[in-house]
Motif scaffolding. Structure first.
Motif, PDB file in Angstrom:
ATOM      1  N   UNK A   1     -13.572  -4.280  15.152  1.00 25.37           N
ATOM      2  CA  UNK A   1     -12.857  -3.070  14.472  1.00 25.37           C
ATOM      3  C   UNK A   1     -11.521  -3.022  14.968  1.00 25.37           C
ATOM      4  N   UNK A   2     -10.887  -3.869  15.933  1.00 24.25           N
ATOM      5  CA  UNK A   2      -9.688  -3.696  16.429  1.00 24.25           C
ATOM      6  C   UNK A   2      -8.688  -3.972  15.345  1.00 24.25           C
ATOM      7  N   UNK A   3      -8.746  -4.756  14.441  1.00 17.66           N
ATOM      8  CA  UNK A   3      -7.794  -5.181  13.455  1.00 17.66           C
ATOM      9  C   UNK A   3      -7.530  -3.845  12.530  1.00 17.66           C
ATOM     10  N   UNK A   4      -8.662  -3.522  12.057  1.00 18.20           N
ATOM     11  CA  UNK A   4      -8.661  -2.184  11.338  1.00 18.20           C
ATOM     12  C   UNK A   4      -8.150  -1.064  11.928  1.00 18.20           C
ATOM     13  N   UNK A   5      -8.473  -0.880  13.187  1.00 21.15           N
ATOM     14  CA  UNK A   5      -7.804   0.128  14.114  1.00 21.15           C
ATOM     15  C   UNK A   5      -6.454   0.040  14.108  1.00 21.15           C
ATOM     16  N   UNK A   6      -5.889  -0.863  14.473  1.00 25.35           N
ATOM     17  CA  UNK A   6      -4.576  -1.040  14.723  1.00 25.35           C
ATOM     18  C   UNK A   6      -3.768  -0.954  13.556  1.00 25.35           C
ATOM     19  N   UNK A   7      -4.298  -1.541  12.350  1.00 24.70           N
ATOM     20  CA  UNK A   7      -3.512  -1.438  11.188  1.00 24.70           C
ATOM     21  C   UNK A   7      -3.299  -0.054  10.580  1.00 24.70           C
ATOM     22  N   UNK A   8      -4.530   0.757  10.762  1.00 25.20           N
ATOM     23  CA  UNK A   8      -4.480   2.349  10.252  1.00 25.20           C
ATOM     24  C   UNK A   8      -3.533   2.995  11.136  1.00 25.20           C
TER      25      UNK A   8
ATOM     26  N   UNK B   1       0.940  -1.060   0.042  1.00 24.89           N
ATOM     27  CA  UNK B   1       0.188   0.006   0.185  1.00 24.89           C
ATOM     28  C   UNK B   1       0.844   1.230   0.048  1.00 24.89           C
ATOM     29  N   UNK B   2       0.583   2.170  -1.028  1.00 26.56           N
ATOM     30  CA  UNK B   2       1.330   3.471  -1.171  1.00 26.56           C
ATOM     31  C   UNK B   2       0.805   4.321   0.185  1.00 26.56           C
ATOM     32  N   UNK B   3       1.654   4.946   0.821  1.00 26.94           N
ATOM     33  CA  UNK B   3       1.312   5.895   1.934  1.00 26.94           C
ATOM     34  C   UNK B   3       1.139   7.384   1.453  1.00 26.94           C
TER      35      UNK B   3
ATOM     36  N   UNK C   1       8.484   1.258  18.940  1.00 20.47           N
ATOM     37  CA  UNK C   1       7.590   2.340  18.277  1.00 20.47           C
ATOM     38  C   UNK C   1       6.590   1.623  17.394  1.00 20.47           C
ATOM     39  N   UNK C   2       7.251   0.567  16.836  1.00 21.64           N
ATOM     40  CA  UNK C   2       6.373  -0.268  15.508  1.00 21.64           C
ATOM     41  C   UNK C   2       5.572  -1.352  16.107  1.00 21.64           C
TER      42      UNK C   2
ATOM     43  N   UNK D   1      -0.080   2.093  10.022  1.00 20.08           N
ATOM     44  CA  UNK D   1       0.183   2.897   8.710  1.00 20.08           C
ATOM     45  C   UNK D   1       0.807   4.498   9.043  1.00 20.08           C
ATOM     46  N   UNK D   2      -0.206   4.888  10.134  1.00 23.00           N
ATOM     47  CA  UNK D   2       0.145   6.457  10.419  1.00 23.00           C
ATOM     48  C   UNK D   2       1.775   6.432  10.966  1.00 23.00           C
ATOM     49  N   UNK D   3       2.142   5.633  11.861  1.00 22.18           N
ATOM     50  CA  UNK D   3       3.440   5.369  12.286  1.00 22.18           C
ATOM     51  C   UNK D   3       4.570   5.596  11.203  1.00 22.18           C
ATOM     52  N   UNK D   4       4.041   4.480  10.207  1.00 17.04           N
ATOM     53  CA  UNK D   4       5.084   4.335   9.268  1.00 17.04           C
ATOM     54  C   UNK D   4       5.231   5.705   8.396  1.00 17.04           C
TER      55      UNK D   4
END
Length: 322
Positions: free
Chosen positions: A266-273, A155-157, A218-219, A276-279
């Protein structure tokens, strides 16, 4: 190059690292398929305290002490049915000289030793890119059978990242100290039990990970329930060595799972998003992940829903050792 001139030996430690890095980088550059694991992931194995460096890693040299090939086994620390993951890289100029067959035989012999020493059933897992016809032909000619298909997704950021939403009372934290090691190990063992080739981990292995200088707290994200239970986690990695080699700024979602009893919230979606913000904050451009093509928990749909797309397919092969 004569195959008779190639000599196997065990890994000697730091003295071998420079030659290994050169070999891995050369094979990665010549390999259009970019096989898993990456050079950085392989080098991380050498630092794992659970690895028997004289028995789980083997190097082949030519008559001039030039490193030609390297092979390693990732062997779970416990379990009644042990699956050792065999990875290897061979100098492109040496490929096709039967060395790969010797490497597979080495892996089978080593896993046979593990089976006898622990009195457990054992098997060897290996694999390759679906388009790598030579690797697939090699595995099948040596008696390996198709076990599973995996997708590589990216996924492109540069595209917008939706805001993460959390159920009431849930919080997000990093794993950055040994006090969380027991809870993390218990969470991993409970959440991963529904996944293919699940192998329990120990508290000690988690502590070793946390104390690794290359560990990036942090990741590593954990969703914590109101009662303090670790409900979901996302373990991410950034390998500067890989990015320097391929000229990209990317990272790997090593694992994302949600515990039984906490799914469909929605925990999986929340933690994935959140990951991505951290990255993006770290300057990354293209995170990637591997997912079981037959995942029964809807992981592929989740990743596609936040912008990940399929780019590659890998095939996992298995051979039982009697």
């Amino acid at each position: 190059m004569s195959i008779k001139a190639l000599i196997p030996r065990f890994y000697r430690g730091e003295i071998d690292l420079e030659a290994i890095a050169i070999l891995l980088n050369n094979t990665e550059s010549a390999n259009q398929f970019h096989e898993w694991p990456s050079p950085a992931e392989m080098l991380m194995q050498f630092e794992d305290p659970s690895v028997d460096k004289q028995r789980d890693i083997c190097l082949w040299e030519d008559g001039h002490s030039q490193l030609i090939a390297i092979v390693g086994l990732m062997i779970p620390e416990m379990g009644e049915d042990i699956a050792g993951i065999l990875w290897f890289r061979v100098n492109p100029q040496t490929q096709g000289h039967n060395l790969e067959t010797q490497i597979l035989e080495w892996g089978e012999q080593r896993m046979g030793e593990v089976g006898r020493e622990r009195n457990v059933k054992v098997k060897v897992l290996s694999g390759g890119h679906s388009d790598n016809v030579e690797r697939i032909a090699l595995l099948e000619s040596c008696g390996f059978k198709i076990e599973q298909y995996f997708l590589t997704m990216e996924r492109t950021l540069t595209k917008p990242i939706p805001k993460a939403k959390w159920p009431e009372g849930f919080t997000l934290k990093h794993i950055d100290n040994e006090a969380d090691a027991e809870a993390w190990a218990e969470m991993f063992n409970q959440t991963s039990i529904d996944h293919w080739n699940h192998q329990d981990i120990t508290v000690e292995s988690v502590k070793n990970k946390l104390n690794d200088p290359k560990y990036q707290p942090e990741l590593s994200l954990v969703a914590v329930a109101p009662d303090g239970t670790f409900a979901a986690f996302c373990n991410c990695q950034i390998h500067p060595e890989n990015n320097e080699l391929n000229g990209r700024k990317d990272g790997l979602i090593y694992m994302l799972v949600t515990r039984r009893g906490f799914r469909k919230r929605g925990l999986g979606r929340g933690i994935l998003l959140s990951a991505l913000k951290l990255w993006k904050a770290e300057g990354m451009e293209m995170p990637m992940l591997y997912v079981d093509a037959d995942n029964l928990l809807g992981a592929t749909r989740l990743y596609e829903s936040v912008g990940f797309g399929r780019v590659d397919t890998h095939i996992a092969y298995q051979k039982e050792i009697l």
